[in-house]
Scaffold this motif. Structure first.
Motif, short mmCIF file in Angstrom:
data_model
loop_
_atom_site.label_atom_id
_atom_site.label_comp_id
_atom_site.label_asym_id
_atom_site.label_seq_id
_atom_site.Cartn_x
_atom_site.Cartn_y
_atom_site.Cartn_z
N PHE A 62 0.83 -1.20 0.00
CA PHE A 62 0.00 0.00 0.00
C PHE A 62 0.87 1.25 0.00
N ARG A 63 1.86 1.27 0.87
CA ARG A 63 2.76 2.42 0.95
C ARG A 63 3.56 2.60 -0.34
N ASP A 64 4.05 1.48 -0.87
CA ASP A 64 4.87 1.56 -2.08
C ASP A 64 4.07 2.06 -3.28
N ARG A 65 2.79 1.68 -3.36
CA ARG A 65 1.98 2.14 -4.49
C ARG A 65 1.81 3.65 -4.45
N VAL A 66 1.55 4.19 -3.27
CA VAL A 66 1.37 5.64 -3.13
C VAL A 66 2.67 6.37 -3.46
N LEU A 67 3.79 5.86 -2.91
CA LEU A 67 5.07 6.51 -3.16
C LEU A 67 5.44 6.44 -4.64
N SER A 68 5.18 5.30 -5.26
CA SER A 68 5.52 5.13 -6.67
C SER A 68 4.74 6.10 -7.55
N SER A 69 3.46 6.30 -7.22
CA SER A 69 2.63 7.17 -8.04
C SER A 69 3.04 8.64 -7.91
N LEU B 96 -1.83 19.43 6.83
CA LEU B 96 -1.95 18.39 5.81
C LEU B 96 -3.41 18.08 5.49
N LEU B 97 -4.24 18.02 6.51
CA LEU B 97 -5.65 17.69 6.30
C LEU B 97 -6.39 18.78 5.53
N LYS B 98 -5.89 20.02 5.58
CA LYS B 98 -6.56 21.13 4.91
C LYS B 98 -6.14 21.28 3.44
N ILE B 99 -5.14 20.53 3.02
CA ILE B 99 -4.70 20.61 1.62
C ILE B 99 -5.68 19.84 0.75
N PRO B 100 -6.23 20.46 -0.28
CA PRO B 100 -7.19 19.76 -1.14
C PRO B 100 -6.58 18.48 -1.73
N VAL B 101 -7.38 17.47 -1.84
CA VAL B 101 -7.03 16.16 -2.41
C VAL B 101 -6.04 15.43 -1.52
N ILE B 102 -4.88 16.03 -1.25
CA ILE B 102 -3.85 15.36 -0.46
C ILE B 102 -4.33 15.13 0.96
N GLY B 103 -5.08 16.10 1.53
CA GLY B 103 -5.61 15.94 2.87
C GLY B 103 -6.55 14.76 2.98
N LYS B 104 -7.46 14.64 2.01
CA LYS B 104 -8.39 13.52 2.01
C LYS B 104 -7.66 12.20 1.82
N MET B 105 -6.68 12.20 0.92
CA MET B 105 -5.91 10.98 0.66
C MET B 105 -5.12 10.56 1.90
N SER B 106 -4.56 11.52 2.62
CA SER B 106 -3.82 11.22 3.84
C SER B 106 -4.74 10.63 4.92
N VAL C 215 -7.31 5.46 -2.37
CA VAL C 215 -6.07 6.22 -2.27
C VAL C 215 -5.19 5.97 -3.49
N GLU C 216 -5.12 4.72 -3.92
CA GLU C 216 -4.32 4.39 -5.10
C GLU C 216 -4.88 5.11 -6.34
N SER C 217 -6.20 5.11 -6.48
CA SER C 217 -6.82 5.78 -7.62
C SER C 217 -6.58 7.29 -7.57
N THR C 218 -6.75 7.88 -6.38
CA THR C 218 -6.54 9.32 -6.24
C THR C 218 -5.10 9.70 -6.51
N ALA C 219 -4.17 8.90 -5.98
CA ALA C 219 -2.75 9.18 -6.20
C ALA C 219 -2.41 9.08 -7.68
N GLY C 220 -3.01 8.10 -8.38
CA GLY C 220 -2.76 7.97 -9.81
C GLY C 220 -3.27 9.17 -10.59
N ARG C 221 -4.51 9.61 -10.24
CA ARG C 221 -5.06 10.79 -10.93
C ARG C 221 -4.25 12.04 -10.63
N LEU C 222 -3.81 12.17 -9.37
CA LEU C 222 -3.01 13.33 -8.99
C LEU C 222 -1.70 13.36 -9.77
N SER C 223 -1.09 12.18 -9.88
CA SER C 223 0.16 12.10 -10.65
C SER C 223 -0.07 12.45 -12.11
#
Length: 400
Positions: free
Chosen positions: A159-166, A252-262, A359-367
């Motif tokens: 799980f951690r590696d997927r987020v970091l990789s994206s 961190l929680l107040k940052i759009p997208v990243i806050g929700k993902m965190s 989280v994986e989907s959001t991280a992919g879209r963000l990337s």
């Protein structure tokens, strides 16, 4: 039994480095000589598992622990005694990993439990691993529990590696963009503008702006570098305090997208920990306390502490979590329904997988979004440099 690191040469003059457990350095040297080694150096080594530098730069033992637990479970499942299993595993590891298994084997051989031996190496085995192994030893299901530990570690690391990789490529792209921009402004642009200044021609405002920025970086760039280093040092010190970590988590929680993902990432991890521990037979309040120790988010820790306190006083789990704004209504509802139906473990596993996918989907879209934006910004910046340097040349030729 002490562990010694040695350097030796065998009968064919091939060098060897390794570790050996023995009562003394002299006895260890004699044992190596009996194996045909000519010892050149031998020192006692209490393995220091990790470097004395900030946590983010310490080597991670997570993947090794997952592999070790899985292999140990396989040996135990075919009725190989624990000490013999550890001796077998020791033969396939080198250096620090070998020293870890040696220490476990020596302490278990003296009558200690495996969980107690793991407690003496907290840099390698975390509290969750130790508690689960303790439950496995008490219930006689050590091999099964070790497989659960390995499965948890593998899922958590994947799980951690997927987020970091994206997010890795956008981070690299941003770093390269900054480096290229600094190089252009401090090396390339001054050379281009030097010829324009020698011509005595009046410079247009884009060129004057570029000249001012370049001059500032050339003259005071070292000051900015020092300030960045000092700021980074101060941030690192602040994040080592509870107040600094709380501030980090709130921002961190107040940052759009990243806050929700965190938030989803932390909740998924807690759900997985609680479900895994409940499946191993550990009581809910104890699983919450272990989850608190495994979390680095101060706001989540506060919510879990409040939940544990209220559950101990007789309040239902869902209602206790609902008192905190950290957990969304969906999560509190899952805990409530899971407690009432007796299927809390299964529902938490599903929640963890669902949030994992989100989280994986959001991280992919963000990337996917960040990459072209960074490329566009870098293109605009380089285009501005080209425009600002070419504009005076074109004006001098009466092209404009």
């Amino acid at each position: 039994m002490p562990v010694f690191q040695y350097q030796a040469i065998d009968r064919e003059n091939r060098p060897h480095n390794g570790v050996i457990d023995s009562d003394s350095a002299r006895q260890a040297r004699e044992e190596l000589r009996s194996l045909g080694f000519r010892v050149s150096k031998i020192v006692e080594s209490t393995p220091k598992l990790g470097l004395s530098i900030p946590i983010p730069f310490r080597p991670s033992w997570g993947h090794w622990v997952a592999s070790f637990c899985s292999e140990l479970a396989t040996l135990l499942s075919v009725d190989v005694p624990l000490v013999e299993s550890l001796m077998t595993l020791r033969q396939q590891y080198k250096r620090q990993a070998e020293a870890v298994v040696l220490r476990l084997k020596d302490e278990v051989a003296t009558g200690q439990s495996l969980a107690a031996a793991m407690k003496h190496q907290p840099d390698v085995f975390d509290e969750l691993c130790i508690k689960m192994v303790e439950v496995g030893e008490n219930t006689g299901r050590l091999d099964e529990v070790l497989r659960q530990v390995a499965d948890f570690k593998q899922r958590s690391l994947a799980f951690r590696d997927r987020v970091l990789s994206s997010l890795l490529y956008p981070a690299i792209l941003l770093s390269v963009s900054i480096a290229v921009s600094v190089f252009l402004m401090t090396v390339v642009v001054p050379m281009l503008l030097e010829n324009l200044k020698d011509s005595g021609q009046e410079l247009p405002w884009p060129t004057m702006m570029l000249q001012a920025i370049s001059g500032f970086l050339v003259s005071y760039g070292w000051v900015l570098l020092i300030l960045l280093i000092v700021d980074g040092f101060l941030v690192a010190i602040t994040l080592r305090t509870e107040w600094g970590r709380r501030l980090r988590d709130r921002v961190l929680l107040k940052i759009p997208v990243i806050g929700k993902m965190s938030r989803q990432q932390e909740i998924a991890r807690v759900a997985l920990i609680v479900a895994t521990l409940l499946k191993s037979g550990i009581k809910f309040v104890q699983t919450i306390n272990i989850a608190i120790g495994s979390s680095k988010n101060e706001l989540l820790k506060d919510a879990l502490r409040n939940c544990a306190t209220q559950v101990q006083s007789g309040k239902e789990i869902g209602a206790s979590l609902g008192d905190s704004s950290y957990f969304p209504p969906l999560v509190t509802q899952i805990f409530s329904v899971g407690q009432e139906s007796g299927q809390l473990e299964e529902m938490l596993f599903r929640l963890s997988k669902d949030y994992d996918r989100q989280v994986e989907s959001t991280a992919g879209r963000l990337s996917t979004i960040v990459e072209p934006v960074l490329i566009l910004l870098l293109s605009v910046f380089i285009g501005f440099i080209m425009f600002a340097t070419l504009m005076p040349i074109l004006e001098a030729g009466n092209v404009l």
